[in-house]
Design an enzyme around this catalytic site. Structure first.
Site, PDB file in Angstrom:
ATOM      1  N   THR A  93       6.967   6.699  -2.648  1.00 37.41           N
ATOM      2  CA  THR A  93       8.251   7.068  -2.041  1.00 37.41           C
ATOM      3  C   THR A  93       9.253   7.494  -3.102  1.00 37.41           C
ATOM      4  OG1 THR A  93       7.876   5.463  -0.279  1.00 37.41           O
ATOM      5  CG2 THR A  93      10.126   6.236  -0.572  1.00 37.41           C
ATOM      6  N   TYR A 142       6.641   8.117  11.583  1.00 38.04           N
ATOM      7  CA  TYR A 142       7.024   9.003  12.696  1.00 38.04           C
ATOM      8  C   TYR A 142       6.141   8.858  13.928  1.00 38.04           C
ATOM      9  CZ  TYR A 142       8.935  12.994  15.204  1.00 38.04           C
ATOM     10  OH  TYR A 142       9.534  13.779  16.145  1.00 38.04           O
ATOM     11  N   TYR A 146       0.795  -0.476   2.419  1.00 34.63           N
ATOM     12  CA  TYR A 146       2.215  -0.373   2.072  1.00 34.63           C
ATOM     13  C   TYR A 146       3.026  -0.412   3.362  1.00 34.63           C
ATOM     14  CZ  TYR A 146       6.450   1.995   0.166  1.00 34.63           C
ATOM     15  OH  TYR A 146       7.726   2.350  -0.191  1.00 34.63           O
ATOM     16  N   ARG A 175      11.797   2.675   6.301  1.00 30.67           N
ATOM     17  CA  ARG A 175      11.641   4.118   6.098  1.00 30.67           C
ATOM     18  C   ARG A 175      10.728   4.761   7.137  1.00 30.67           C
ATOM     19  NH1 ARG A 175      12.947   7.174   1.565  1.00 30.67           N
ATOM     20  NH2 ARG A 175      14.001   6.026  -0.101  1.00 30.67           N
ATOM     21  N   LYS A 205       1.642  -3.927  -0.437  1.00 30.87           N
ATOM     22  CA  LYS A 205       3.024  -3.859  -0.909  1.00 30.87           C
ATOM     23  C   LYS A 205       3.918  -4.168   0.289  1.00 30.87           C
ATOM     24  CE  LYS A 205       6.562  -0.648  -2.618  1.00 30.87           C
ATOM     25  NZ  LYS A 205       6.874   0.751  -3.020  1.00 30.87           N
ATOM     26  N   ILE A 222       5.995  -3.801  -7.081  1.00 32.54           N
ATOM     27  CA  ILE A 222       6.008  -2.333  -7.180  1.00 32.54           C
ATOM     28  C   ILE A 222       7.469  -1.945  -7.097  1.00 32.54           C
ATOM     29  CG2 ILE A 222       5.239  -0.165  -6.149  1.00 32.54           C
ATOM     30  CD1 ILE A 222       2.715  -1.613  -5.236  1.00 32.54           C
TER      31      ILE A 222
END
Length: 292
Positions: free
Chosen positions: A44, A107, A133, A138, A161, A203
């Site tokens: 990201t 999305y 992840y 987000r 993560k 991370i």
């Protein structure tokens, strides 16, 4: 097992938005010198959403070749299309990365069963260690701990993560899954506590600008040295918050520009860090000892 401070590396760009290859080389050298334990390329923070597939693969290959086995390289290869995620993951495998980081499909808003089948398909399609992840802030997609628990039984899924910032959830993951996968923080403000509870690393966005401090803090926390970890994290706290004054990686790129590491290049729809917020970030950098 990959452990410690894993920088979510920015992708440096010129003023026209092209990838700045000399600056990328400079950043990789910086992290090698400062003790970063692993590099996450094109996640990201690396603006993966605006890089083309060919650019994405070139950045990964560039970092792998420069690192040349000195520390692990993790490639961000997630996508909301399973075909694209498999293509990127296979390209990263061929490039020689140590593991891939796969974000939940954004999305699409899948069900938990859809998430399980999505990550299972990628794991079965590409024989490389894979790290889940979860960053619902987000992606509008939240992988629940029950789903992680199911996926942890797949041999080449080696970690997650957890960027929720929810320590109760993180501790639950450690209790359920840490015998099968590594639990990594993806949230700098809560990373110390997660590692003290049994997490294996962070991370990190903050590691872009304070790699030595982050590496030292992660080592202390993983070793269970709360006093030392807290001392170091207190020094990092101003950065943990200020690097998110605007959407990541906007402030991080400006901080690195102030440090003389990169130019101010960034790709739309992200824009250069707002002038009104720069004094606050600069003060945080001074408080943390990054600049004078």
């Amino acid at each position: 097992m990959i452990t410690g401070s894993m920088v979510a590396l920015i992708t440096p760009m010129t003023s026209t938005g092209d990838i700045d290859w000399p600056a990328l080389r400079k950043l990789v050298d910086f992290h090698l010198q400062e003790g970063t334990n692993a590099i996450v390329a094109v996640g990201t923070t690396g603006e993966s959403a605006t890089l083309s597939v060919s650019e994405h693969c070139m950045v990964i290959k560039h970092v792998v070749d420069q690192i040349n086995g000195r520390i692990p390289v993790i490639a961000g290869t997630g996508a909301n299309s399973p075909h694209e995620a498999i293509e990127l993951t296979e390209a990263a495998r061929v490039a020689g990365v140590d593991a891939c980081l796969l974000v939940t499909p954004y999305y699409n808003k899948p069900t938990q069963e859809g998430l399980f089948q999505f990550h299972k398909l990628i794991a079965e399609s590409v024989s490389i260690p894979q790290i889940l992840y979860n960053v619902p802030g987000r992606t509008a997609c939240d992988m629940q701990n029950d789903t992680v628990d199911r996926l942890a039984s797949i041999n080449n899924i080696i970690g997650i993560k957890d960027a929720t910032g929810d320590l109760d959830r993180g501790r639950d993951l450690i209790a359920r899954c840490s015998d099968r996968i590594a639990i990594y923080s993806g949230d700098d403000p809560t990373a110390m506590e997660l590692m003290l509870a049994g997490g294996k690393g962070d991370i990190s966005v903050t590691a872009n600008v304070a790699p030595k401090l982050m590496a030292q803090m992660c080592a202390a926390a993983i070793a269970g040295d709360r006093e030392r970890a807290q001392q170091l994290d207190n020094q990092l706290l101003p950065l943990h918050s200020s690097l998110f004054l605007e959407s990541n990686p906007i402030p991080t790129k400006w901080a690195l520009y102030e440090m003389g590491m990169i130019t101010e290049g960034i790709r739309l729809p992200l824009t250069v860090f707002s002038e009104a917020l720069r004094p606050q970030l600069k003060q945080a950098m001074q408080q943390s000892g990054i600049i004078q």
